[in-house]
Write an enzyme that holds these catalytic residues in place. Structure first.
Site, PDB file in Angstrom:
ATOM      1  CE1 TYR A   1      -4.197   1.807   0.731  1.00  0.00           C
ATOM      2  CE2 TYR A   1      -2.531   3.272   1.363  1.00  0.00           C
ATOM      3  CZ  TYR A   1      -3.937   2.865   0.767  1.00  0.00           C
ATOM      4  OH  TYR A   1      -5.119   4.105   1.070  1.00  0.00           O
TER       5      TYR A   1
ATOM      6  CE  LYS B   1      -4.221   9.940 -24.834  1.00  0.00           C
ATOM      7  NZ  LYS B   1      -5.214  10.041 -23.608  1.00  0.00           N
TER       8      LYS B   1
ATOM      9  CG  ASP C   1      -2.450  17.799 -21.819  1.00  0.00           C
ATOM     10  OD1 ASP C   1      -2.123  16.602 -21.781  1.00  0.00           O
ATOM     11  OD2 ASP C   1      -3.702  17.868 -22.359  1.00  0.00           O
TER      12      ASP C   1
ATOM     13  CG  HIS D   1     -17.115  13.679 -27.241  1.00  0.00           C
ATOM     14  ND1 HIS D   1     -17.292  14.610 -26.550  1.00  0.00           N
ATOM     15  CD2 HIS D   1     -16.191  13.005 -27.396  1.00  0.00           C
ATOM     16  CE1 HIS D   1     -15.831  14.293 -25.613  1.00  0.00           C
ATOM     17  NE2 HIS D   1     -15.469  13.302 -26.285  1.00  0.00           N
TER      18      HIS D   1
ATOM     19  CG  PHE E   1      -7.918  16.373 -24.783  1.00  0.00           C
ATOM     20  CD1 PHE E   1      -8.051  15.999 -26.165  1.00  0.00           C
ATOM     21  CD2 PHE E   1      -8.249  15.508 -23.855  1.00  0.00           C
ATOM     22  CE1 PHE E   1      -8.698  14.671 -26.537  1.00  0.00           C
ATOM     23  CE2 PHE E   1      -8.980  14.365 -24.250  1.00  0.00           C
ATOM     24  CZ  PHE E   1      -9.153  14.047 -25.474  1.00  0.00           C
ATOM     25  CG  ASP E   2     -12.383  15.970 -25.335  1.00  0.00           C
ATOM     26  OD1 ASP E   2     -11.284  15.549 -24.897  1.00  0.00           O
ATOM     27  OD2 ASP E   2     -13.260  15.095 -25.442  1.00  0.00           O
TER      28      ASP E   2
ATOM     29  CB  ALA F   1      -1.196  12.685 -23.613  1.00  0.00           C
TER      30      ALA F   1
HETATM   31  N1  F0G Z   1      -4.717  15.482 -22.892  1.00  0.00           N
HETATM   32  C1  F0G Z   1      -4.819  14.975 -24.068  1.00  0.00           C
HETATM   33  C2  F0G Z   1      -3.853  15.980 -25.219  1.00  0.00           C
HETATM   34  C3  F0G Z   1      -5.403  13.903 -24.422  1.00  0.00           C
HETATM   35  O1  F0G Z   1      -5.247  13.367 -25.632  1.00  0.00           O
HETATM   36  C4  F0G Z   1      -5.996  13.139 -23.480  1.00  0.00           C
HETATM   37  C5  F0G Z   1      -6.776  11.931 -23.911  1.00  0.00           C
HETATM   38  C6  F0G Z   1      -6.032  13.567 -22.131  1.00  0.00           C
HETATM   39  C7  F0G Z   1      -5.550  14.744 -21.762  1.00  0.00           C
HETATM   40  C8  F0G Z   1      -6.718  12.663 -21.138  1.00  0.00           C
HETATM   41  O2  F0G Z   1      -6.168  11.736 -20.708  1.00  0.00           O
HETATM   42  O3  F0G Z   1      -7.851   9.904 -21.580  1.00  0.00           O
HETATM   43  O4  F0G Z   1      -5.931   9.512 -19.973  1.00  0.00           O
HETATM   44  O5  F0G Z   1      -7.699  10.675 -18.991  1.00  0.00           O
HETATM   45  N2  F0G Z   1      -6.877  11.641 -25.128  1.00  0.00           N
HETATM   46  C9  F0G Z   1      -7.634  10.276 -25.329  1.00  0.00           C
HETATM   47  C10 F0G Z   1      -7.837  10.266 -27.006  1.00  0.00           C
HETATM   48  C11 F0G Z   1      -8.954  10.070 -24.631  1.00  0.00           C
HETATM   49  O6  F0G Z   1      -8.540   9.760 -27.491  1.00  0.00           O
HETATM   50  O7  F0G Z   1      -7.264  11.559 -27.756  1.00  0.00           O
HETATM   51  P1  F0G Z   1      -6.899  10.423 -20.288  1.00  0.00           P
END
Ligand code: F0G
Length: 459
Positions: free
Chosen positions: A73, A259, A216, A451, A125-126, A218
């Site tokens: 843990y 990613k 950010d 979406h 990102f969304d 990813a």
């Molecule tokens: N930032 C970026 C640039 C992303 O592309 C994503 C996720 C996230 C943050 C959020 O990360 O999914 O681990 O919570 N992108 C995916 C996509 C969902 O299909 O591009 P997450």
């Protein structure tokens, strides 16, 4: 002399069957799914380009790391293995594990963002925008205009427009701007990279106005790869040296490890400042888990540490990005309108140029994504009006400059034959594009990030 073709830097040890379907099966399935591709079952899809997130193939070394996971843990060796990998690759001395990228956003934004704040960045990102707007703050897009012209050649279409940024910074008090977010690579504009030169300019402004920079991250490794290829100063630097240089300008990072760290689940926050780390730790414990596991099991932290090393190897990145370019170029050669240059993780179709006759109120990019599924069992994702959500104030639909269909390529998963198959079907739709005259209307939608669960009907 023969031209030596490109070959992958790995071979395949395990396979998974996929099944083809008929057009009439797909017409039935997509209707049952309320014309939302997220509602399809994976076995109803042949080539799944919905996302490159968590869909990659782990390596033999990652799987063997899974067996070495320490599930204690507190203070697990897996935590320290991951901490070392993150420190080595990003330079951040403090880190918090989270279950995925949006969880990292949730923890960090709970610490830093309050109602009324303004967060400038390059096409957030969304989920990032969702977490900002959920806190009644505003995301201001400062991406360069070139990003929104899909035909224009530009090496760094993810760049921040420093004039737009300075306008935001100079017209608001610093207390209202808790961070600038730079997304590397910029997913929403097509997996487009940000140059070190641009990061340095943003860093200069951030210092001038006393605002922190959060990456950010990813797809940070793909960003570093493009810097190596396109920014002269870095032509002879390793990917890891470039990554360290990029991160040296940031105060912190959020990471979706699904990613560029090539794991199926995981995320983290990296930070430079101890006080901020301590504040964020409180939220991490509340939302994710104790600071030495935060939403991840020990074995998953081990696989992630290994994935960070593999994801920052030049040969792997070259294989990956060449495959994405191979796919994109098949479409370009057939005149299908795609975002150019081809991005790091995906090929983006410019749906407004593909289906100019479909009215924007009927969701152009979604209409095209549905058509690609019916044609060939290819699942892509809409990055257009449905994803852009409604304006939180007026509740009107937001019509983005670009209506895109994103085809994201999972890492180390499909062969070029699969992508050739997908391209042939897309080109067939391109050839009959004039027959597609109408789109869809919304029957049900959620108040935010609609979406994922939207239900549509055919017009
Ligand atoms: N930032 C970026 C640039 C992303 O592309 C994503 C996720 C996230 C943050 C959020 O990360 O999914 O681990 O919570 N992108 C995916 C996509 C969902 O299909 O591009 P997450």
């Amino acid at each position: 002399m023969m031209n030596i073709p490109f070959a992958e830097s790995y071979k395949i040890k395990m396979v998974e069957s996929i099944r083809r379907s008929t057009r009439s099966e797909r017409e039935k399935w997509i209707k049952e799914a309320n014309y939302n591709l997220f509602n399809l079952r994976s076995d109803q899809v042949f080539v799944d380009l919905l996302t490159d997130s968590g869909t990659g193939a782990m390596s033999d070394r990652q799987w063997s790391e899974m067996m070495l996971g320490d599930e204690s843990y507190a203070g697990a060796s897996s935590f320290y293995k991951l901490k070392n990998a993150i420190a080595e690759i990003t330079g951040f001395p403090y880190f918090l594990p989270t279950h995925q990228g949006r969880a990292a956003e949730n923890v960090l934004f709970s610490t830093l963002i309050k109602a009324g704040d303004i967060i400038p960045g390059n096409s957030h990102f969304d989920t990032t925008k969702g977490h900002i707007e959920f806190r009644k703050a505003t995301a201001v897009d400062c991406t360069i205009d070139e990003a929104f012209n899909t035909t224009l050649d530009h090496p760094f279409k993810g760049n921040v427009d420093v004039q737009k940024l300075e306008k935001v910074l100079s017209s608001n008090p610093a207390e209202k701007i808790p961070m600038i977010i730079i997304t590397i690579t910029c997913n929403s504009s097509g997996g487009q990279p940000v140059s070190i030169e641009n990061i340095r300019q943003v860093s200069g402004l951030a210092k001038k106005y006393g605002v922190r920079i959060i990456f950010d991250s990813a797809r940070f490794a793909e960003n570093a790869y493009f810097i190596k290829l396109r920014e002269k100063e870095f032509a002879n630097h390793s990917i890891r040296e470039i990554a360290r240089e990029m991160f040296s300008y940031a105060d912190g990072m959020t990471m979706s490890s699904k990613k560029d760290a090539i794991v199926n689940m995981g995320g983290f926050i990296g930070l430079r400042d101890q006080a901020l780390f301590q504040q964020a730790s409180v939220y991490n414990i509340m939302f994710e888990g104790f600071v030495t596991y935060g939403g991840m099991s020990g074995r998953d932290m081990n696989a992630l540490a290994q994935g960070l090393y593999e994801g920052t190897e030049f040969d792997y990145l070259e294989t990956r990005i060449n495959q994405v370019a191979f796919f994109g170029n098949l479409l370009r050669e057939a005149c299908v309108p795609v975002q150019f240059p081809i991005g790091g993780h995906a090929v983006f179709i410019d749906a407004k140029r593909f289906l100019p006759q479909v009215p924007k109120e009927q969701f152009i990019a979604q209409t095209l994504a549905i058509e690609l599924y019916i044609e060939g069992g290819i699942r892509a994702v809409e990055i257009g009006t449905i994803m852009a959500d409604r304006d939180p104030e007026t509740r009107e639909n937001r019509y983005p400059d670009l209506e895109l269909v994103r085809m994201a390529i999972p890492r180390r998963t499909y062969t070029n034959n699969h992508l050739h198959f997908a391209a042939a079907h897309i080109i067939n739709v391109w050839e009959r594009r004039n027959e597609i005259k109408t789109g869809y209307s919304i029957r049900y939608e959620a108040p935010i990030m609609r979406h994922f669960t939207v239900e549509l009907e055919k017009n």
